[in-house]
Design an enzyme around this catalytic site. Structure first.
Site, short mmCIF file in Angstrom:
data_model
loop_
_atom_site.label_atom_id
_atom_site.label_comp_id
_atom_site.label_asym_id
_atom_site.label_seq_id
_atom_site.Cartn_x
_atom_site.Cartn_y
_atom_site.Cartn_z
N HIS A 307 0.86 -1.19 0.00
CA HIS A 307 0.00 0.00 0.00
C HIS A 307 0.89 1.23 0.00
CE1 HIS A 307 -3.16 2.81 1.05
NE2 HIS A 307 -3.99 1.89 0.62
N ASP A 364 -8.01 -5.09 0.07
CA ASP A 364 -8.55 -5.85 -1.05
C ASP A 364 -8.19 -7.32 -1.00
OD1 ASP A 364 -9.98 -3.87 -2.24
OD2 ASP A 364 -8.21 -3.04 -3.23
N1 CMC Z 1 4.17 -7.56 -5.14
C1 CMC Z 1 5.51 -7.54 -5.31
N2 CMC Z 1 6.30 -6.47 -5.13
C2 CMC Z 1 5.70 -5.34 -4.77
C3 CMC Z 1 4.31 -5.25 -4.59
C4 CMC Z 1 3.53 -6.41 -4.78
N3 CMC Z 1 2.20 -6.39 -4.61
N4 CMC Z 1 3.97 -3.98 -4.23
C5 CMC Z 1 5.11 -3.28 -4.19
N5 CMC Z 1 6.16 -4.10 -4.53
C6 CMC Z 1 7.60 -3.73 -4.52
C7 CMC Z 1 7.96 -2.90 -5.73
O1 CMC Z 1 8.39 -3.71 -6.79
C8 CMC Z 1 9.05 -2.04 -5.16
O2 CMC Z 1 10.23 -2.83 -5.05
P1 CMC Z 1 11.71 -2.16 -5.24
O3 CMC Z 1 11.82 -1.18 -4.11
O4 CMC Z 1 12.64 -3.31 -5.17
O5 CMC Z 1 11.67 -1.50 -6.58
C9 CMC Z 1 8.61 -1.75 -3.73
O6 CMC Z 1 7.80 -2.89 -3.38
C10 CMC Z 1 7.79 -0.47 -3.57
O7 CMC Z 1 6.73 -0.53 -4.52
P2 CMC Z 1 6.10 0.74 -5.22
O8 CMC Z 1 5.41 0.30 -6.47
O9 CMC Z 1 7.13 1.83 -5.31
O10 CMC Z 1 5.05 1.17 -4.12
P3 CMC Z 1 3.86 2.16 -4.37
O11 CMC Z 1 3.61 2.81 -3.06
O12 CMC Z 1 4.12 3.04 -5.54
O13 CMC Z 1 2.66 1.18 -4.78
C11 CMC Z 1 0.82 -0.25 -4.68
C12 CMC Z 1 1.65 0.77 -3.94
C13 CMC Z 1 -0.45 -0.55 -3.88
C14 CMC Z 1 0.38 0.31 -6.04
C15 CMC Z 1 1.66 -1.54 -4.88
O14 CMC Z 1 2.03 -2.06 -3.62
C16 CMC Z 1 0.93 -2.62 -5.68
O15 CMC Z 1 0.99 -2.60 -6.92
N6 CMC Z 1 0.21 -3.57 -5.00
C17 CMC Z 1 -0.60 -4.55 -5.68
C18 CMC Z 1 -1.92 -3.94 -6.11
C19 CMC Z 1 -2.87 -3.72 -4.95
O16 CMC Z 1 -3.09 -4.61 -4.13
N7 CMC Z 1 -3.49 -2.53 -4.94
C20 CMC Z 1 -4.56 -2.21 -3.94
C21 CMC Z 1 -4.13 -1.14 -3.00
S1 CMC Z 1 -5.27 -1.08 -1.60
C22 CMC Z 1 -6.71 -0.45 -2.26
C23 CMC Z 1 -6.64 1.00 -2.46
O17 CMC Z 1 -6.68 1.72 -1.44
O18 CMC Z 1 -6.55 1.43 -3.62
#
Ligand code: CMC
Length: 428
Positions: A307, A364
């Site tokens: 998240h 989720d």
């Molecule tokens: N599986 C594997 N690796 C992950 C995941 C995941 N679900 N989420 C983040 N990472 C890794 C990412 O690759 C990165 O690694 P590194 O630092 O080595 O490059 C690190 O964790 C940070 O990720 P980020 O993409 O920079 O984090 P963010 O804050 O931009 O993204 C997120 C947050 C929710 C979009 C992401 O965690 C994700 O894609 N999760 C899966 C989709 C999901 O479940 N979304 C629902 C969110 S809750 C409902 C809502 O409120 O919208």
């Protein structure tokens, strides 16, 4: 004296005001930075940028705290009714008995959707995704209520739009689903409460009666409350930005629904179940999928994990996990997908990759399991999220209008070609 921070650029110092929130969060006010220094700030994805002050929702991602208008989410999820929470978010306080009864009556009396909307619905292809239909239908509603486009709207006319939106979204949502499966649409029935009414529009048929079960109604009420607001996320900021151009509330909410649709936001609940089913059908165990999620060359991510703001735990996931167990026990459902979910959670939580990045199951991860148990089809999961988030979007739009906020218009740093001269096609 109010606090300031000093910024030094090329030996020249500037005092920037600090804005403090009621929970002592701090922001540096850079709104005059460009005028004073010629610099802008850049923050792709707005990871560190506050777009507004807001008195609606407090969220502390480090400590897993979520409060609507000061009330902890745990108390609201356990004790409140979804419409009470709608009132709280939109008008700022929990309603008195009289206020609640008037609010509920106003919503109950607007649940019917204009019959002409049916011709739009009939035109969608069978199997059309209900989120596409919902977003389009909400925008279409504005054409039935042209007074909603007027500027300088009275408070009464804004309230009327709010009642209409809260009342009609469940009807449109259920109709979007009936359309996708080719069933006749069911009309709202005023004898039911908000959640019961939605369930009967989803599951009743002209051929047989359907009485919503209290376990299911309670679970739905809880899920809607948990999704009701979440401060400045992708869809809410979209609602605010669209609304800041003075577009009407229907159009702004419709844009929010579209923003919610993506799998990185609200669409994750559908993606979680699809992922768990894939893992189950693959039969090869979890390890392979966890490794894929960790592999930077592979685009696969564990849906329902991670998240933007919760880096220790998502308080909504905690409540939902327990609710999922309760619902499955009470309904006597044994779901192999839930077993996979539990195993996956165990593996990921003990894996260094997920630990070091603060990746925990989010709301989720478990909401999809409950929706499945309630008989809600997978393609409707994100629509359920939208139904829950509606009061939050409305409250945020209303606050923005009240605060008279300027049109949302970020800047950029241009990295393209410098000026060059046009050449006719023969000379290129
Ligand atoms: N599986 C594997 N690796 C992950 C995941 C995941 N679900 N989420 C983040 N990472 C890794 C990412 O690759 C990165 O690694 P590194 O630092 O080595 O490059 C690190 O964790 C940070 O990720 P980020 O993409 O920079 O984090 P963010 O804050 O931009 O993204 C997120 C947050 C929710 C979009 C992401 O965690 C994700 O894609 N999760 C899966 C989709 C999901 O479940 N979304 C629902 C969110 S809750 C409902 C809502 O409120 O919208």
């Amino acid at each position: 004296m109010s606090e300031t921070v000093q910024l030094t650029i090329n030996d020249k110092s500037y005092d920037l005001p600090v804005i403090k929130g009621s929970e002592n969060e701090k922001a540096i006010d850079i709104s005059k930075l460009r005028a004073q220094t010629g610099y802008i700030t850049i923050d792709t994805g707005f990871k560190n940028t506050g777009s507004t002050t807001s008195a609606i929702t407090f969220l502390d991602g480090e400590n897993g705290i979520l409060r609507y208008r000061g009330y902890p989410i745990e108390q609201l999820a356990e004790k409140a009714n979804f419409l009470e929470v709608c009132y709280l978010l939109i008008y700022g306080n929990l309603p008195t008995k009289t206020e609640f009864s008037s609010f509920t009556n106003n919503i109950t009396n607007h649940t019917l959707v204009h019959e002409d909307m049916r011709s739009f619905l009939n035109a969608y292809p069978t199997k059309a995704h209900p989120m596409g239909i919902l977003s389009a239908s909400l925008c279409t509603l504005s054409t039935f209520y042209p007074e909603s486009h007027e500027q300088n709207r009275s408070e009464e006319s804004v309230d009327l739009t709010i009642y209409r939106l809260l009342a009609k979204l469940p009807t449109l949502a259920a109709w979007a689903y009936q359309n996708a499966v080719g069933h006749p649409v069911m009309y709202p029935k005023n004898k039911y409460n908000y959640c019961e009414n939605f369930l009967q529009m989803m599951f009743a048929m002209p051929a047989f009666n359907y009485e919503p079960e209290p376990v299911i109604v309670d679970a739905l009420n809880k899920l809607l409350i948990l999704h009701a607001d979440h401060e400045q996320n992708c869809s809410t900021s979209t609602v605010r930005v669209v609304g800041s151009s003075q577009a009407n509330l229907y159009a702004s909410i419709s844009a929010g629904v579209s923003a919610l649709w993506g799998p990185l936001h609200g669409g994750a609940n559908q993606a979680v179940i699809e992922m768990l089913e894939k893992i189950l059908n693959d039969g090869g165990g979890l390890k392979k999928w966890v490794e894929k999620a960790k592999d930077k060359e592979d685009s696969f991510r564990l849906m329902g994990f991670g998240h933007r703001v919760y880096k220790n735990f998502d308080p909504r996931a905690k409540i939902i996990k327990k609710a999922a167990d309760d619902v499955l026990n009470k309904l006597g459902i044994v779901d192999p997908v839930l077993d996979i979910a539990k195993e996956l959670e165990e593996v990921a939580l003990n894996d260094e990759y997920f630990q070091s990045r603060g990746l925990y199951p989010n709301v989720d991860f478990y909401s999809g399991i409950i929706y499945r148990a309630l008989g809600i089809p997978t393609e409707m999961f994100t629509v359920m999220f939208a139904m829950g988030r509606l009061p939050g979007w409305i409250a945020q739009w209303k606050e923005m209008m009240k605060d008279n906020q300027p049109i949302g218009r970020p800047r950029q740093i241009y990295t393209g070609e410098k000026e060059r001269n046009y050449k006719s096609i023969e000379k290129r």
